[in-house]
Every structure is written in C-alpha cells, then in structure tokens.
Design a protein around this motif. Structure first.
Motif: not given
Length: 74
Positions: A59-74
C-alpha cells in the motif's frame, strides 16, 4: 533472547516486538529477522503480522507511486 536463539517461536516473536520498540533502522532489521524466524517456525501470530507488514508495504508503494514493491524476504 536465549530461548529465541534456541528456536522457540514465541520467544522469537517477543524478540521481534522488543526490537521494534527501539526504532533504529538496524533494530527494525533485527526485528524483521526474528519475525521471519518465528513465522517460519509456525507461529500463527507472527505469520499474520508478517502478512500485514507485506500488505502495508505494498500500500505504501502504491501511495508513493512506485510500480513494484520489494517483498519482505522470508
């Protein structure tokens, strides 16, 4: 902390919570380390928390206008 290091998922989740309270970037990285360990060990609360953080990150990435988000690594 010894219990967390010995693989106790509840202790690992507690370590996550403790590190999140410190607020520095390094402490947040340490917190995520313990959250991932706890979630991987099967702790349901940790799994839910990790899922919520991933959703929040997207959600934060979308709000900032980023096209992709880096997943939190597990």
């Amino acid at each position: 902390m010894i219990a967390a290091e010995n693989g106790d998922p509840v202790a690992q989740f507690n370590a996550y919570q403790d590190f999140m309270n410190y607020g520095t970037e390094l402490d947040k990285e340490r917190a995520l380390f313990w959250l991932r360990k706890s979630a991987s060990a099967g702790d349901k609360v940790a799994q839910d928390e990790l899922m919520n953080l991933e959703k929040e990150n997207k959600r934060s990435d979308k709000k900032d206008g980023k096209q992709t988000s880096a997943p939190i690594k597990q």
